[in-house]
Design an enzyme around this catalytic site. Structure first.
Site, PDB file in Angstrom:
ATOM      1  N   GLU A 252       0.946  -1.123  -0.070  1.00 44.76           N
ATOM      2  CA  GLU A 252       0.098   0.018   0.112  1.00 44.76           C
ATOM      3  C   GLU A 252       0.897   1.327   0.035  1.00 44.76           C
ATOM      4  O   GLU A 252       1.423   1.759   1.058  1.00 44.76           O
ATOM      5  CB  GLU A 252      -0.977  -0.026   1.301  1.00 44.76           C
ATOM      6  CG  GLU A 252      -2.102   0.684   1.245  1.00 44.76           C
ATOM      7  CD  GLU A 252      -1.986   2.172   1.227  1.00 44.76           C
ATOM      8  OE1 GLU A 252      -1.847   2.973   0.255  1.00 44.76           O
ATOM      9  OE2 GLU A 252      -1.602   2.702   2.550  1.00 44.76           O
ATOM     10  N   CYS A 286      -1.979   8.913   2.277  1.00 47.31           N
ATOM     11  CA  CYS A 286      -1.565   8.521   1.269  1.00 47.31           C
ATOM     12  C   CYS A 286      -2.730   8.708   0.127  1.00 47.31           C
ATOM     13  O   CYS A 286      -2.351   8.863  -0.835  1.00 47.31           O
ATOM     14  CB  CYS A 286      -1.258   6.988   1.300  1.00 47.31           C
ATOM     15  SG  CYS A 286      -2.558   5.924   2.010  1.00 47.31           S
ATOM     16  N   GLU A 524      -6.465  -4.155   0.915  1.00 48.38           N
ATOM     17  CA  GLU A 524      -6.591  -4.351   2.282  1.00 48.38           C
ATOM     18  C   GLU A 524      -8.194  -4.319   2.437  1.00 48.38           C
ATOM     19  O   GLU A 524      -8.659  -3.275   1.961  1.00 48.38           O
ATOM     20  CB  GLU A 524      -5.745  -3.585   3.029  1.00 48.38           C
ATOM     21  CG  GLU A 524      -4.320  -3.996   2.873  1.00 48.38           C
ATOM     22  CD  GLU A 524      -3.414  -2.808   3.760  1.00 48.38           C
ATOM     23  OE1 GLU A 524      -2.500  -3.489   4.381  1.00 48.38           O
ATOM     24  OE2 GLU A 524      -3.499  -1.804   3.733  1.00 48.38           O
TER      25      GLU A 524
END
Length: 555
Positions: A252, A286, A524
């Site tokens: 990620e 992010c 995820e």
């Protein structure tokens, strides 16, 4: 004098002293003072933690899913009971406002653990059965991988630790987890909560250290999978190393995500969305939508309302419930973000709409640009890593601030020419001047798409989508419009693994999230998230009484 007692390692179900003889300090970013000494794991310590996880794996993976579920449900309950205490630690460690850590970080992580507990407890690891013929069938099983490595990030420490450990443990794996060296406090706390919940010794283990410790962990031959959250360049190295050992990976990584605001949008909601996409967690997210595309027709009202609302960004004492904006996480990160803002002003020559010009260094370091402090910041916090929320406008796609992930509170507004939109270019039958597209989302007939002009001409929309996708990253994207059908069409064309419509940032446990292109590998959360922690085994059963149909028979 530090605030917390020294933090050590955790394996074999208990706190363990590191053997390296080395330590580092966790720093409170709000005032740049040390709060805790953290012991660094040696290679021998990492080996010991992995051995602990190996010994625990056979029993834990054989534990019935419903029993694993009960332990994880208890862990989620304990996390919620200790929410305020853990949130205070997160605030001191990360510099995030308590108003955020107490309502999001711990609770969203607990939700994820609970989600996966319920999923596996309710048969979520069941395989499939296929009837091939009357006397033969195939069945599949989802089996645990083994010992997994989790590498945490510094922006959402406890949440990311739970996003990784929750599905990992629910699937029957064991884990060795390394927090970021910038925000290490939560590791030991989480390990103790899992132990209190009933997790057997060795199932969840914690080591501490910087990148060299993480590199040794992720390249270790005893590790079956690596789950990493962090910047792209580091993730590429970790993934390359893991691939050499044929390890499973979930990455990620970063993003440079676009926010597409269409001319018919509800202006108030669009401004709120753009601010959440850039200034929440001081921009250290992010999925931040740092490229905000706005139509020329909304330039003046959008900028006016944005500047007005910037007064609602409140820096201050982090435990003050009114504070909603904190410092950057570290001096290293402060220097990075400050240099990007300097580049935006001096080299890109973008127009600075909000944030203030560069000032003289507060630290005496002439090589690092220093920005003015946020408004009304108390004097006792001036030594911290504070940076004001910054907005650049009239940006262009080729500017460095519009290409690189800055990971700070820096918004870049890019305009597109919707004045070239012509109703006749898309739908001649609805081109009547008496039915223009609503300018600011005030039209009362916006639900009746057949009686109004298209929001954007096809060629304008094509250009906008092309610009939005013009990045090697593909983590997130979003669209703000009152035409929901059009929003769905646009999101289907955006090259990003996470998309939002008329909102930004929410990421519940039920939602699978993952990046495209250089923004990551795998997902995820959500139902798909559990598959990332299992491997498939297929078995074909043939019950035919005639035996094997061999070609090696006597002629």
């Amino acid at each position: 004098m530090t605030v917390y007692p020294p933090r050590q390692l955790y394996y074999d179900g208990k706190v363990q002293a590191a053997s390296s003889g080395k330590a580092f300090q966790s720093i409170d970013p709000s005032n740049a003072t040390p709060i805790c000494d953290i012991q660094v794991a040696s290679h021998a310590d990492v080996d010991a933690a992995i051995d602990s996880a190996k010994r625990a794996f056979p029993s834990w993976s054989a534990t019935p899913p419903i029993q694993r579920a009960r332990i994880l449900q208890r862990a989620a309950q304990l996390l919620r009971e200790h929410n305020d205490e853990i949130a205070r630690d997160e605030t001191r460690d990360t510099g995030k406002a308590y108003s955020e850590t107490s309502t999001v970080d711990v609770l969203s992580g607990a939700d994820t653990v609970e989600y996966y507990a319920n999923l596996v407890g309710g048969g979520g690891l069941n395989g499939e059965t296929t009837q091939l013929r009357e006397d033969a069938w195939v069945y599949t099983k989802k089996e645990a991988l083994g010992v997994c490595a989790g590498i945490g990030a510094w922006n959402y420490p406890i949440q990311i630790a739970l996003w990784k450990s929750g599905p990992c443990l629910a699937a029957g794996n064991t884990m060795v987890y390394k927090p970021s060296e910038f925000t290490p406090l939560h590791g030991e706390t989480l390990a103790k909560i899992y132990t209190e919940a009933g997790l057997p010794a060795g199932v969840f283990n914690v080591i501490q250290g910087a990148g060299d410790v993480g590199s040794y962990l992720t390249s270790h031959p005893g590790i079956a999978k690596v789950s990493f959250t962090g910047q792209v360049s580091t993730g590429q190295k970790v993934a390359g190393s893991a691939a050499g050992g044929m390890k499973y990976v979930t990455m990620e990584l970063g993003g440079k995500s676009p926010v597409l605001i269409l001319p018919d949008t509800n202006l108030e909601n669009a401004v709120d969305g753009a601010m959440m996409a850039n200034f929440y967690s001081t921009g250290q997210v992010c999925t931040n939508g740092t490229r905000v595309f706005v139509p020329h027709s909304l330039k003046a009202p959008f900028e006016k309302r944005l500047v007005e609302k910037m007064d609602h960004v409140r820096a201050g004492h982090l435990m003050d419930p009114n504070t909603n904006f904190g410092p950057l996480v570290s001096k290293v990160h402060y220097d990075k973000v400050a240099k990007y803002i300097w580049h935006g002003i001096k080299v890109d020559q973008a127009k600075l709409l909000y944030g203030g010009n560069l000032g003289e260094s507060r630290s005496g370091d002439s090589n690092t640009p220093i920005l003015p402090l946020p408004q009304n910041l108390p004097a006792e916090l001036h030594s911290g890593y504070w940076i004001p929320p910054t907005v650049f406008t009239d940006c262009t796609d080729d500017m460095l601030i519009c290409r690189d992930e800055i990971f700070g509170p820096v918004m870049s507004i890019l305009y597109y020419d919707d004045r070239a939109s012509s109703p006749s270019s898309s739908n001649p039958s609805s081109s009547s001047p008496s039915n223009p597209a609503p300018a600011h989302g005030t039209s009362s007939d916006h639900h009746n798409s057949s009686s109004r002009a298209p929001v954007l001409a096809d060629r304008v929309l094509d250009s906008l989508v092309r610009r939005a996708n013009n990045t090697p990253l593909g983590l997130a994207a979003g669209v703000f419009t009152q035409d929901i059908n059009l929003a769905h069409k646009i999101t289907s064309r955006l090259e990003a693994g996470i998309t939002w419509i008329n909102t930004w940032g929410e990421s519940p446990a039920e939602m699978s999230v993952g990046g495209w292109k250089l923004s990551g590998l795998g997902v995820e959360n959500g139902r798909q998230g559990i598959d990332a922690w299992t491997r498939n085994k297929s078995t074909l059963v043939d019950m035919a009484s005639s035996g094997v149909q061999t070609v090696f028979a006597k002629i």
